[in-house]
Design an enzyme around this catalytic site. Structure first.
Site, short mmCIF file in Angstrom:
data_model
loop_
_atom_site.label_atom_id
_atom_site.label_comp_id
_atom_site.label_asym_id
_atom_site.label_seq_id
_atom_site.Cartn_x
_atom_site.Cartn_y
_atom_site.Cartn_z
N SER A 61 0.80 -1.22 0.00
CA SER A 61 0.00 0.00 0.00
C SER A 61 0.84 1.28 0.00
O SER A 61 1.67 1.47 -0.88
CB SER A 61 -0.94 -0.06 1.21
N SER A 503 -1.55 1.86 17.30
CA SER A 503 -1.62 1.61 15.86
C SER A 503 -1.80 0.12 15.60
O SER A 503 -1.28 -0.71 16.33
CB SER A 503 -0.33 2.09 15.20
N GLY A 504 -2.55 -0.19 14.54
CA GLY A 504 -2.70 -1.58 14.12
C GLY A 504 -1.67 -1.97 13.08
O GLY A 504 -1.65 -3.11 12.61
N THR A 505 -0.82 -1.03 12.68
CA THR A 505 0.12 -1.32 11.59
C THR A 505 1.57 -0.97 11.92
O THR A 505 2.47 -1.31 11.17
CB THR A 505 -0.26 -0.54 10.32
C1 16G Z 1 -4.67 0.17 7.39
C2 16G Z 1 -6.11 0.24 6.98
C3 16G Z 1 -6.60 1.66 7.02
C4 16G Z 1 -6.36 2.25 8.38
C5 16G Z 1 -4.91 2.12 8.77
C6 16G Z 1 -4.72 2.54 10.21
C7 16G Z 1 -7.33 -1.05 5.34
C8 16G Z 1 -7.45 -1.45 3.90
N1 16G Z 1 -6.32 -0.25 5.62
O1 16G Z 1 -3.87 0.82 6.46
O2 16G Z 1 -7.95 1.66 6.72
O3 16G Z 1 -6.73 3.60 8.40
O4 16G Z 1 -4.53 0.76 8.66
O5 16G Z 1 -3.39 2.38 10.56
O6 16G Z 1 -8.11 -1.44 6.19
P1 16G Z 1 -2.92 2.52 12.05
O7 16G Z 1 -3.65 1.48 12.87
O8 16G Z 1 -1.46 2.34 12.00
O9 16G Z 1 -3.32 3.91 12.49
ZN ZN Z 2 -3.69 1.27 0.17
#
Ligand code: 16G
Ligand code: ZN
Length: 533
Positions: A61, A503-505
């Site tokens: 992404s 954060s989830g990422t």
């Molecule tokens: C991912 C999600 C996005 C969300 C982001 C939050 C999808 C396709 N993508 O990129 O929607 O806004 O995570 O990230 O679901 P964070 O948890 O690091 O703030």
């Molecule tokens: Zn994307």
């Protein structure tokens, strides 16, 4: 035995601990082959269980070029069923090939997956990252290792692949050409219904983030050139342009509130711009405002534009139209002014969920028209099967021209806007069509409401999992006392609002604050960040 043998070619890197995350796996690309192989296995099993095709996209992404990742599309074209996420993580982390085979066995028993035919089919795609082909090969091997079939669709945007999975399982035409044709046909119809005397479409600068979306936008533009739609693509990823997501793309523009590389404020004086992210599932818009400053129109603005248009069409259908439920789904990041406009200006139902498309989508499908956009630009407009059926019936009846127009507009919307998942290409067409229908400039659109100033910060902590939240991430449940401390900061700040969430990422805690004045929003964010530290 054959699964184990195949898995032996993709050994787990030492010390690997990888989590499925909000939208799939993501990591530095060289660490990913075993994870991608195993996710291939998982997607094949999900297909076999349901007797329908599933999908895989190799992409990271909006993240840097050296990263990669994998997203799974469920049979309905949406994201992987949440019940399966833990299994994805378990397969990815199984320490040996034997342990993998055992984990697969357990999953098969728990989910009642037949050992024999149907063997399953997985549609595969990837973005433009250099690590993509090798990882696609790993996915292919994983799919084949459990006897399923892979259909490699090559380089696609994430939403294109989701769209194809949905279409395939509905026995509809599902090639890339069909995708473009469907979107284009809906857009053409919307323009036609905008009527004579509509001003010509203004050229739109499109920042392709040097990713897969750039070439796809060019194709869409070529298909629609006769309508006057003119995409001027920047950051196309061609030789001589910059690197993927570097200083450009939707994520950069939204977080920095600044134009992407290759786009000047001067150019924006002449028309609007839009930025896609690296896999083209997000889009944000911008223009140059009257004071000559850069002005972002984010996912909230798109949601408001779409909701107002849909609402007006249903109103035009009288009492019968009004009985269909319209709902807008937002996250805690939605600007307070947008929420206020939707609730009090448009009198619409607004629901709130945790961050991540899967949560918003889940709630949006409960409405007859479910509109969801994250502020970061990921979103779509979903029309229920019941509403679509009713619209189809209505379209065959004689009736007042305004009624007929409203029916046709809503039907056209369902074609233009990807019904599987948020899609930047759909987003471009949606915005252009609605603005044309309303004869609005970007400034007219932007003037619907004024964003409250907001500030986002990220804080690195030892263990972000100590923070847990409730009420769609707007309240901190643990650690004890955190929410009280945040409340104390917010108290007395005019139109103040603040929240924290892990954060989830990424391994960080995110802080969001908004207030009536820019300085207040910034100092509120700083104060809350200090508490989290
Ligand atoms: C991912 C999600 C996005 C969300 C982001 C939050 C999808 C396709 N993508 O990129 O929607 O806004 O995570 O990230 O679901 P964070 O948890 O690091 O703030
Ligand atoms: Zn994307």
């Amino acid at each position: 035995a054959s699964l184990e043998q195949a898995a032996n070619l993709y050994p787990i890197p030492p010390g690997l601990a990888i989590d499925y995350g909000t939208a799939g796996f993501r990591a530095e690309a060289s660490t990913l082959p075993s994870t991608v192989f195993r996710t291939g296995v998982l997607a094949a099993l999900r297909s076999r269980q349901t007797g329908a095709v599933t999908g895989l996209v190799i992409t990271a992404s909006h993240n840097p070029e050296g990263d990669n990742g994998i997203k799974v599309a469920d049979p309905n074209g949406g994201m992987l069923l949440r019940d399966w996420e833990a299994a994805a993580t378990a397969l990815a982390n199984a320490p040996t090939s034997e342990a993998l085979a055992e984990a697969v066995q357990q999953l098969a028993v728990r989910e009642g997956i037949p050992a024999q035919a149907p063997s399953g089919t997985v549609l595969l795609a990837r973005d433009t990252r250099p690590s993509g082909p090798a990882l696609a090969h790993a996915a292919t091997q994983g799919i084949a290792a459990v006897g399923a079939t892979v259909e490699d669709r090559g380089v696609l945007t994430t939403p294109q692949l989701h769209w194809m999975v949905r279409a395939t399982n509905r026995a509809e035409a599902a090639t890339e050409q069909d995708y473009f044709r469907t979107l284009a046909a809906g857009f053409r119809e919307l323009l036609l219904l905008a009527g004579a005397g509509r001003p010509p479409l203004a050229p739109l600068l499109v920042d392709g983030a040097n990713g897969v979306g750039a070439a796809k936008v060019e194709r869409l533009g070529a298909l629609l050139a006769d309508t006057g739609l003119a995409f001027r693509v920047r950051n196309s990823g061609q030789p001589g342009e910059g690197r993927l997501n570097a200083g450009c793309g939707a994520d950069f523009v939204q977080k920095e509130q600044a134009p992407p590389a290759g786009v000047t404020l001067d150019e924006l004086r002449a028309g609007r711009g839009a930025s896609l992210d690296g896999d083209a599932d997000r889009v944000v818009f911008y223009h140059c405002d009257e004071e000559g400053g850069f002005k972002l129109l984010d996912g909230d603005k798109i949601a408001v534009l779409a909701a107002g248009f849909v609402n007006e069409q249903l109103q035009a259908l009288g009492d019968e139209g009004r009985r269909w439920r319209v709902g807008v789904v937002q996250t805690a990041y939605a600007n307070g002014a947008a929420t206020d406009y939707l609730r009090n200006g448009l009198q619409l139902e607004v629901a709130r969920t945790a961050t991540g498309v899967k949560y918003l989508h889940e709630v949006a499908v409960q409405f007859d028209v479910g509109i969801y956009f994250e502020a970061n630009g990921h979103g779509t407009v979903l029309l229920s099967a019941a509403l679509l059926e009713w619209l189809h019936q209505q379209s065959k009846l004689e009736g007042a021209p305004e009624r007929h127009t409203a029916v046709r507009r809503l039907l056209a919307l369902a074609g233009t806007v990807n019904q599987a998942v948020g899609d930047a290409l759909s987003g471009l067409l949606l915005v252009e069509a609605v603005l044309a229908s309303r004869r609005w400039s970007t400034a007219d659109w932007d003037a619907l409401y004024t964003d409250l100033p907001s500030r986002q910060l990220k804080v690195t902590v030892h263990d972000r999992s100590v923070i847990t939240t409730s009420h769609a991430e707007t309240r901190a449940v643990t650690p004890a006392g955190l929410q009280d401390a945040i409340d104390a900061c917010v108290a007395g700040v005019s139109q103040g609002r603040a929240f924290v969430r892990p954060s989830g990422t990424e391994n960080v805690v995110r802080v969001y604050a908004e207030a009536a004045m820019r300085e207040q929003a910034a100092s509120l964010a700083n104060e809350v960040a200090r508490i989290v530290h």
